[in-house]
Structure formats: structure tokens, C-alpha cells
Design a protein around this motif. Structure first.
Motif, PDB file in Angstrom:
ATOM      1  N   LYS A 135       3.356   3.671   4.428  1.00 18.65           N
ATOM      2  CA  LYS A 135       2.299   3.257   5.356  1.00 18.65           C
ATOM      3  C   LYS A 135       1.022   3.982   5.026  1.00 18.65           C
ATOM      4  O   LYS A 135       1.039   5.136   4.606  1.00 18.65           O
ATOM      5  N   CYS A 136      -0.079   3.330   5.255  1.00 17.93           N
ATOM      6  CA  CYS A 136      -1.365   3.979   5.024  1.00 17.93           C
ATOM      7  C   CYS A 136      -1.574   5.069   6.075  1.00 17.93           C
ATOM      8  O   CYS A 136      -1.469   4.804   7.268  1.00 17.93           O
ATOM      9  N   PRO A 137      -1.864   6.295   5.634  1.00 19.70           N
ATOM     10  CA  PRO A 137      -2.059   7.384   6.591  1.00 19.70           C
ATOM     11  C   PRO A 137      -3.297   7.163   7.468  1.00 19.70           C
ATOM     12  O   PRO A 137      -3.407   7.748   8.540  1.00 19.70           O
ATOM     13  N   LYS A 138      -4.192   6.294   7.012  1.00 20.46           N
ATOM     14  CA  LYS A 138      -5.438   6.105   7.759  1.00 20.46           C
ATOM     15  C   LYS A 138      -5.283   5.012   8.804  1.00 20.46           C
ATOM     16  O   LYS A 138      -5.544   5.218   9.987  1.00 20.46           O
ATOM     17  N   CYS A 139      -4.842   3.808   8.352  1.00 20.23           N
ATOM     18  CA  CYS A 139      -4.834   2.672   9.268  1.00 20.23           C
ATOM     19  C   CYS A 139      -3.431   2.273   9.696  1.00 20.23           C
ATOM     20  O   CYS A 139      -3.258   1.404  10.554  1.00 20.23           O
ATOM     21  N   GLY A 140      -2.426   2.896   9.099  1.00 17.01           N
ATOM     22  CA  GLY A 140      -1.055   2.590   9.491  1.00 17.01           C
ATOM     23  C   GLY A 140      -0.519   1.308   8.897  1.00 17.01           C
ATOM     24  O   GLY A 140       0.653   0.976   9.085  1.00 17.01           O
ATOM     25  N   HIS A 167      -2.252   3.967  -1.819  1.00 11.57           N
ATOM     26  CA  HIS A 167      -3.238   2.901  -1.997  1.00 11.57           C
ATOM     27  C   HIS A 167      -3.075   1.859  -0.895  1.00 11.57           C
ATOM     28  O   HIS A 167      -2.001   1.308  -0.720  1.00 11.57           O
ATOM     29  N   CYS A 168      -4.160   1.678  -0.190  1.00 15.30           N
ATOM     30  CA  CYS A 168      -4.148   0.733   0.923  1.00 15.30           C
ATOM     31  C   CYS A 168      -5.187  -0.351   0.647  1.00 15.30           C
ATOM     32  O   CYS A 168      -6.293  -0.052   0.203  1.00 15.30           O
ATOM     33  N   ALA A 169      -4.798  -1.593   0.904  1.00 17.06           N
ATOM     34  CA  ALA A 169      -5.706  -2.706   0.637  1.00 17.06           C
ATOM     35  C   ALA A 169      -6.967  -2.574   1.483  1.00 17.06           C
ATOM     36  O   ALA A 169      -8.052  -2.954   1.069  1.00 17.06           O
ATOM     37  N   GLU A 170      -6.815  -1.990   2.657  1.00 17.22           N
ATOM     38  CA  GLU A 170      -7.957  -1.855   3.577  1.00 17.22           C
ATOM     39  C   GLU A 170      -8.791  -0.609   3.278  1.00 17.22           C
ATOM     40  O   GLU A 170     -10.008  -0.653   3.245  1.00 17.22           O
ATOM     41  N   CYS A 171      -8.079   0.514   3.076  1.00 17.72           N
ATOM     42  CA  CYS A 171      -8.784   1.802   3.041  1.00 17.72           C
ATOM     43  C   CYS A 171      -8.969   2.349   1.627  1.00 17.72           C
ATOM     44  O   CYS A 171      -9.590   3.405   1.460  1.00 17.72           O
ATOM     45  N   GLY A 172      -8.403   1.719   0.639  1.00 17.43           N
ATOM     46  CA  GLY A 172      -8.557   2.226  -0.727  1.00 17.43           C
ATOM     47  C   GLY A 172      -7.563   3.333  -1.036  1.00 17.43           C
ATOM     48  O   GLY A 172      -6.443   3.330  -0.501  1.00 17.43           O
TER      49      GLY A 172
END
Ligand code: ANZ
Ligand code: ZN
Length: 818
Positions: free
Chosen positions: A477-482, A434-439
Motif C-alpha cells: 500500500k502507498c504509505p501516503k495515500c493508502g 511506487h504509487c500511481a498517484e503519489c510517485g
């Protein structure tokens, strides 16, 4: 040949079978047969229920080996799950992993001792990363296909322990651990799979799996619960919003006098309640949410919102209620209440003095009704539909709603989407970040597995998944935005682990893929799946669902996991009570094997009843099986010569012995992979033994008779082998067989041997059976009549007089009327 000593036989053959890798699965099967027993939950040692299930599968596997099939017969452990946490609690912090592995090792030792023909090189354990990596992979495939979504979920909740409980754990409406009354709690962010999207297919394909018991197919059909009806949109008097209802009886639409919304439905909270009634409505919802379904069904109550819905057919107002007999998860969570024609609505309306309007069957007087009228009839009080037979009315009202744009036909399913998130430690982590930016971002496949940390000490949930309290696990870490992100703290429902295991067995060591497609093509689907009927709707539906998903993505060659399902019966004590630890009436397979040996234990169990029926376990059965084993042991010792006997040179008893063993062979051939009624095979062998002992009274008078005894022993060895493998193997060797009996050919029934020299004729007096006589086959009608009249019982009944009538059915029956 010495005394029967099961201990020496068992150790001798166990070692030889292991050395010869007898159960190793072929890499290049020519004729495949995949037999699978439901894998086990490692809760302690193997119990009698397991013993029965696995022994049944073992007979089939060994028989198929003898028929020349390449057999896949694997085993594994359904090793995640709540009881491991429960044991940890009870037994002072033994780690779930330690507890589980300990149980697996105990179980494995017992299974090996039971001589179940598993290919142990293919064993799987769902709690190990090399397995659950692929459970996570399956999750990701669903996610990729848009079949996984996040939504709030309702769970049974204990406010004291602060944890979610399964339905079994909240039996009687209280927490199994502390007795606190269960409440419902809404959890945010649970994962669901769209099983409902597959409802139609899961239902249709039940027709195709005709190798499944009808009981299970019916259970699945009902669970999927397809229902045809209409969806109708009602307006509201206090807002511009609308409410949809699902009904199977749109023909009763003019009889709607109230509407009822489920307390679970989000609608219940957003209803335009009359401000004067808001508190009361909220209070009701709060109370209703903690009542279970049975309670709700008993006392149908509800609360009036003070508002009304508008019936689009006639513009009439219907009282708007919240009532907990309406299920949140079915249809739209709203019922159009037709008290005259629906019993639940009737009871509700009576309780709250809501008007009852008859719209089917004009003769009915609503004031005189004591229950709803639910039969078919002619529509009335229904405007333009008056006079229409109601079955026709269903189509007409539906078409009308469609034409006017406030409804239309609708198919509804009971099957709900599958809630997979569990707030538990001992399970397969959900591969989501779960990423605050990417969901919610799926973990990339190359990063699997998301390892379940074993160094957790607080694995009892406190309000949320224990993993949520482990920063080392959570922070990532977010796999999308790091950017900094958190893992999903929940683990998966263990039904997920068992939803795909049957295919992991085809390629269990594969580290690159869940399996190679080539291997799945070789072995899938399962030819015979054996397990308890208690899995008829949960597991047996989930593994069909996942199979379809993976088939659609090209991973599987079939979209049904198992061609045939067999439900074995329960193991009960002598009184017929199911054996269970709680009742304290269990017998342990280990003790029985210690005392009687594996073969006797298996034969006793098979002889108690057909495999699908319950068995009543008794010591007497074991003693009987032991005597039988001693008898055949002796018979094989006197085997005689080898080679095919010339039947014309045999004495009558020898011919009969030969017939009986071929009959037993025929039964075995038909039932070992057919109806699995091993009891009848054993009964056949017992009869054959009687014929053998009768023939053995006289020493053989020629070589053909010696050969007949040899043939008898040879067939006996093969027929007994799948059921009592040590005996079968030992006999085979002593009779000069080379290699394992399980690699030797299954014998063919000699049709000529099955022919009887004699026929059995039933003698009846006045239509009641009194006796049977054996006569040479081909006896004339006169000879049959004469034999009957000469029979003692007939002579007594006639008492010197002439019979009134004698009816002869040739070859079968004589009825003497006196
Ligand atoms: C009006 C009506 C009149 C109904 C009548 C029945 C008889 P099956 O066959 O199981 O699909 N229903 C709809 N949603 C519901 C829910 N969430 N909870 C409880 N009951 C619900 O049942 C469909 C019927 O069950 C629907 O048809 C509805 O009641 C009720 F004379 O609508 B009926
Ligand atoms: Zn991100």
C-alpha cells in the motif's frame, strides 16, 4: 621447559582467552584506539590475503592493548553480492542465503583459530535484516536530504541472459556466463546518489587525511578529476536550440572546425539531423552504444549529421558530428573539435578530411602537421585575441564569453553520481514504494526493514530484478495515500552495505537507531584502517561520501571515516605470481596452521617483507620461523632471575645482549603502530638471540648477570606477543607474569642500555670499503688510525710501503690512500 608444542599451547590459550573475554570492547573507553580491517566477502574459506591483512591488524590491536589503550577491533561480513547468485547457478540451486551463511561459518572458525583478537560480540553480517534495515535507513537519509534521485541509467547488457552485468562480468566485451557480446541498455527508473555534489569537498578533504598513502590520495584525486575550464554555448544552423560544451582550452575557440556529440547523450537523438542522413546517424548510434571505451579510443569514428553548429565568437559554422570517442557522462557530452591542438580531434579530422585551423603558434603549417600542437604559444587566427600568449588567452576568452552572455568559467568533475540500483536478487531492497498517484514514496522509517524474501526460487535475473516477479513482495500500500502500490524491485549496489559499516560496529546490536551518537563519539573515527589498494577509489570514496552525508545530519562526530589507511601487499607464490584460485597456486592457511601452528605461520609471513610489500610465500620461510621459535623457546627456558640488572656488574657479552634486546624493543615500539615493518622487529630479535647465545656460553657469574637473562626473556616475551600471541602468553606465564600478557604493561626502553661500548669503524682503501673493525667507543683519532693501518687488508694493500694519505672521520671511517 619441555618441547615446543604449538597444539597444546593453542588449545590452552584459546580457552583461557575465551573464558576471560580478552577481546571484549570496553563500554567506557578512556583512551580509545579503533583498528579495523576491511571486512570480507564470504566467498569460501579465508585465504592467504585475508590471513595477511587480519594478522597485521591483530599485531597493532594487541600492541595497543599492551600500551593501555581501549581497543575496538571488530569483524564482519560483506555478505550480499553477485557471487552468491553465481554459486547458486553453478551448484544447482543452493540458495544464496544458505551458501553465504555456510561460508561465513567456515570463515569464522578459521579466523578464531588464527587468534585474531576480534570482539566477536560485535560481528555484523550485511545480509541479515538487523543490519540491512539500517542500510535502508541510510538510503532514506540521502533521500530526505535530496541526495537521491531517479533517472535512466546505462548498463552492460547480455541479450541472451537478459541481465545487467558489472564491468568485471563483461570483461572482453562478452557476458561471463554465456559469451554473448555485451550491449548497452538504458534502464528506466534507477536510483542515483548525488556524489557529484560532494566532489569539491571529497577532493579538498584529501589534504586532511594525511595518514592515507599518497598513492590512494592520488587515485582519489584523479578519480574525482577536477578540471577548470569554460562552458561555451554554440548555436545551431537548423534549429533555435543551442549546444553547450565544456572545454579546458577556450583559447583555441577560433580553431573549432567541428563539434562532436556522444552517442549516449540524449542530445544525439534529438539533434536536428538532415533527414537524408537520419538513418545513417541512427545506425551509427546503435552500433556505437555496444562498443566499450577501449575500442572507441582505438578507432575514432563518427557520423556527420549534415548540420552545423555556430561558433559564438565569430559566427562561423562547424560541422556537427556524432562520435563515440566523446564520453556521454563527462562535461556536457559534447566536444568542440579543435584538430590543430587536440590529438583526438586531430585523428578524427584527418580521418574525415575535416579542416584543420592553427590558432596557437603562427608559424605552423596545418598541411604539414602529423600530430596536434598541444604546447603553449601565441594565439593567431583568433580575431581580437591575436598575439596573446595562450595561457592568458584562456582567461580572456572566458571573460569575453561571460561578458557576451554565451559562456563563462566552469569547473568540471569526472566523478559521476553513484548509480545504486541493481536488478539483482541478493542485495538490500530499496526502501521505496511506487504509487500511481503519489510517485516514488519512501518507506516510513518505522516500517523498516523491507525484508528480502528468502522463499524466492528464481533468483537469477531475467530482464529485470527477480523480486519483480514476486507478487507477495511487490504488492503493497502507498504509505501516503493508502492506495495500491508496488515496491521498488531493485536492490542496492553492495558498496552501499560497506559505506557505513565501520560505524555500525560502535553499536552493532542497536535496534532503535543505526547507533547511538554517544557511541559514535566514543569511537569514531577509525584510527587505522587496513585493506587492499584495489579499494582505493570505489569503497574508499563511497565510505568517505556517506560519512560526510551523515556528519552533515548530525549522526557522526567527524566527516572523515578513517584517520589512517594502510594498504597491505599481496601474497604471491615463490615465483612472485599473485596467489589466486584461477592460477591454482594458492596455499591454504588452514594447512599451514595444521603443520606449523599459528605463531610460526604468522612469524614467517611477517618476516617475508614489510607489510606494504608483496611477499613471496615459501616453505623455507616457515622452516626458518620454526627454528627461530624453537631457539627462543629454549632461551626463555633458561631465563634467570627477575629484577633490573646493574649494568656495571655485567660482562661485555651480557651488556651486548642487553643492548640488543633493548634495540629490538625500541624497533617494536616504533613499528607496531608505526610503519608496520614487523620484519625488522623480527630481525632485531634474531640479532638479540645471537647476542644472547654468545652471552650464554659462560654461565652467569653474579646476580646481575642472572637478572640480565631474566630481563632479556621478559622483554622477548612482550615483543613477540603481538606477533605470536600464544608464545608471548606462554612465556609471560612461565616468567611469573600474572594475568594476560595483553593486559600487562608494554616495557620501556632503557636509553642507557642502548649505548654501545664499542663503535664500528669502516676501513676504506682508495675510497672502497674493505673491512670494519670494532673499537672502544671514545677511541682517539690516533688510535683509530693505528687500528686501521694494523688491519690485515690494509697491510696487504700497502705491501710494506707508506700510505699516500690517511683520512680519519672520527667514530666512523678511515680511508687509506695507497
Ligand atoms: C577543446 C579543446 C582544444 C580541448 C584543445 C582540449 C584541447 P579534462 O582536462 O579531462 O577535463 N572533452 C570535454 N568533454 C568531453 C567528453 N564528454 N568526452 C571526451 N572529451 C571531452 O578534458 C577536458 C577536455 O576534454 C575539453 O577541452 C574537451 O576538449 C574534452 F586544444 O575542448 B577540449
Ligand atoms: Zn499514493
Amino acid at each position: 621447559m619441555g618441547d615446543y608444542d604449538f597444539r597444546s599451547l593453542e588449545s590452552k590459550w584459546q580457552k583461557r582467552w575465551t573464558d576471560a573475554k580478552l577481546y571484549r570492547t570496553s563500554d567506557a573507553p578512556k583512551r580509545k584506539y579503533y583498528v579495523l580491517e576491511m571486512f570480507a566477502y564470504p566467498s569460501g574459506d579465508i585465504h592467504m590475503g585475508h590471513f595477511r591483512n587480519y594478522s597485521i591488524g591483530d599485531v597493532v590491536a594487541r600492541f595497543k592493548m599492551m600500551q593501555g589503550f581501549d581497543v575496538l577491533h571488530p569483524f564482519g561480513w560483506d555478505a550480499f553480492g553477485q557471487p552468491a547468485e553465481g554459486a547458486a547457478l553453478k551448484r544447482g540451486n543452493i540458495h544464496p542465503h544458505e551458501w553465504t551463511i555456510g561460508n561465513i561459518e567456515t570463515g569464522n572458525a578459521t579466523l578464531q583459530r588464527m587468534a585474531i583478537s576480534y570482539d566477536w560480540d560485535r560481528e555484523i553480517r550485511t545480509c541479515e535484516p538487523d543490519y540491512y534495515k539500517w542500510t535502508q535507513w541510510v538510503f532514506l537519509q540521502l533521500h530526505k536530504a535530496g541526495l537521491a534521485y531517479r533517472a535512466p541509467s546505462w548498463v552492460n547488457w547480455c541479450t541472451k541472459d537478459e541481465w545487467a552485468l558489472t564491468n568485471e562480468q563483461s570483461e572482453g566485451g562478452v557476458c561471463w556466463r554465456c559469451g554473448t557480446p555485451i550491449t548497452m541498455k538504458e534502464l528506466q527508473g534507477s536510483w542515483f546518489f548525488r556524489t557529484s555534489q560532494f566532489a569539491d569537498r571529497l577532493l579538498k578533504d584529501i589534504d586532511r587525511i594525511d595518514g592515507w598513502p599518497d598513492t590512494v590520495r592520488t587515485i582519489q584525486r584523479n578519480w574525482i578529476g577536477r578540471s577548470e575550464g569554460a562552458e561555451i554555448t554554440f548555436g545551431l544552423d537548423a534549429s533555435k536550440d543551442a549546444i553547450k560544451v565544456f572545454t579546458t582550452r577556450p583559447d583555441t575557440i577560433y580553431g573549432v572546425t567541428f563539434m562532436a556529440v556522444s552517442p549516449e547523450s540524449p542530445l544525439a537523438r534529438s539533434l536536428p539531423t538532415d533527414p537524408a542522413r537520419r538513418r545513417e546517424v541512427e545506425e551509427y548510434i546503435r552500433k556505437a552504444l555496444v562498443r566499450d571505451e577501449a575500442q572507441r579510443d582505438r578507432e575514432k569514428d563518427g557520423v556527420f549529421t549534415g548540420r552545423h553548429a555556430i561558433n559564438p565568437f565569430n559566427g562561423e559554422k562547424a560541422q556537427l558530428w556524432v562520435a563515440d570517442y566523446v564520453l556521454g557522462g563527462y562535461g556536457t557530452g559534447v566536444v568542440m573539435g579543435v584538430p590543430a591542438h587536440d590529438q583526438r580531434d586531430f585523428e578524427f579530422a584527418k580521418r574525415y578530411a575535416i579542416p584543420i585551423r592553427v590558432v596557437i603558434n603562427p608559424g605552423l603549417d596545418p598541411a604539414a602537421m602529423t600530430e596536434a600542437f598541444v604546447d603553449d604559444g601565441i594565439m593567431c587566427n583568433s580575431g581580437p585575441f591575436d598575439g596573446t600568449p595562450n595561457q592568458e588567452g584562456i582567461a580572456k576568452t572566458t571573460a569575453h564569453a561571460k561578458a557576451k552572455g554565451f559562456g563563462g568559467p566552469k569547473v568540471n568533475f569526472k566523478l559521476r553520481d553513484w548509480l545504486v540500483s541493481r536488478q539483482r536478487y541478493w542485495g538490500c531492497p530499496i526502501p521505496i514504494i511506487h504509487c500511481a498517484e503519489c510517485g516514488a514514496v519512501p518507506v516510513p522509517e518505522k516500517d523498516l526493514p523491507v525484508v528480502l524474501p528468502l522463499d524466492i526460487t528464481q533468483y537469477v535475473p531475467k530482464g529485470r530484478s527477480p523480486l519483480a516477479d514476486s507478487p507477495a513482495f511487490m504488492k503493497t500500500k502507498c504509505p501516503k495515500c493508502g492506495g495500491p502500490a508496488e515496491r521498488d524491485p531493485d536492490t542496492m549496489d553492495t558498496f552501499m552495505c560497506s559505506s557505513w559499516y565501520q560505524t555500525r560496529y560502535v553499536d552493532p546490536k542497536n535496534a532503535k537507531n543505526p547507533w547511538e551518537k554517544e557511541e559514535a563519539r566514543k569511537w569514531m573515527p577509525v584510527d587505522l584502517y587496513i585493506g587492499g589498494v584495489e579499494h582505493a577509489r570505489g569503497h574508499c570514496l563511497y565510505f568517505r561520501f556517506i560519512t560526510k552525508v551523515l556528519y552533515d545530519q548530525g549522526w557522526l562526530p567527524t566527516d572523515e571515516p578513517a584517520l589512517r589507511l594502510f594498504n597491505h601487499g599481496m601474497v604471491c607464490d615463490e615465483k612472485g605470481d599473485v596467489m589466486s584460485k584461477r592460477k591454482g597456486n594458492v596455499v591454504s592457511p588452514q594447512e599451514i596452521m595444521d603443520k606449523y601452528g599459528v605463531d610460526v605461520a604468522r612469524l614467517a609471513m611477517f618476516f617475508f617483507a614489510p607489510s606494504e610489500d608483496e611477499i613471496k610465500w615459501s616453505e623455507r620461510g616457515l622452516i626458518g620461523a620454526q627454528r627461530f621459535v624453537e631457539r627462543i623457546w629454549e632461551a626463555v627456558g633458561k631465563a634467570g632471575a627477575s629484577g633490573a640488572p646493574d649494568a656495571s656488574k655485567l660482562s661485555a657479552p651480557c651488556r651486548e645482549m642487553r643492548r640488543k634486546i633493548h634495540v629490538a624493543l625500541q624497533k617494536a615500539t616504533g613499528s607496531f603502530d608505526g610503519n608496520l615493518h614487523f620484519n625488522t622487529v623480527i630481525a632485531g630479535l634474531m640479532e638479540a638471540m645471537n647476542a644472547h647465545d654468545a652471552a650464554a656460553k659462560k654461565p652467569p657469574s653474579n646476580d646481575d648477570e642472572r637478572r640480565a637473562f631474566g630481563e632479556f626473556a621478559g622483554i622477548l616475551a612482550k615483543v613477540i606477543a603481538p606477533m605470536a600471541p600464544f608464545l608471548g602468553e606462554e612465556f609471560h606465564e612461565r616468567l611469573g607474569g600474572t594475568g594476560s600478557v595483553f593486559r600487562s604493561a608494554w616495557p620501556a626502553v632503557d636509553p642507557a642500555a642502548l649505548k654501545t661500548d664499542t663503535i664500528e669503524v669502516v676501513i676504506q682503501i682508495n675510497g672502497k670499503t674493505r673491512a670494519t673493525v670494532e673499537l672502544p667507543s671514545g677511541s682517539s683519532e690516533d688510535a683509530v688510525r693505528a687500528a686501521a693501518l694494523a688491519h690485515e687488508s690494509v697491510r696487504k694493500a700497502l705491501d710494506g710501503k707508506q700510505p699516500k694519505k690517511v683520512i680519519v672521520v672520527r667514530g666512523k671511517l678511515v680511508n687509506v690512500v695507497v
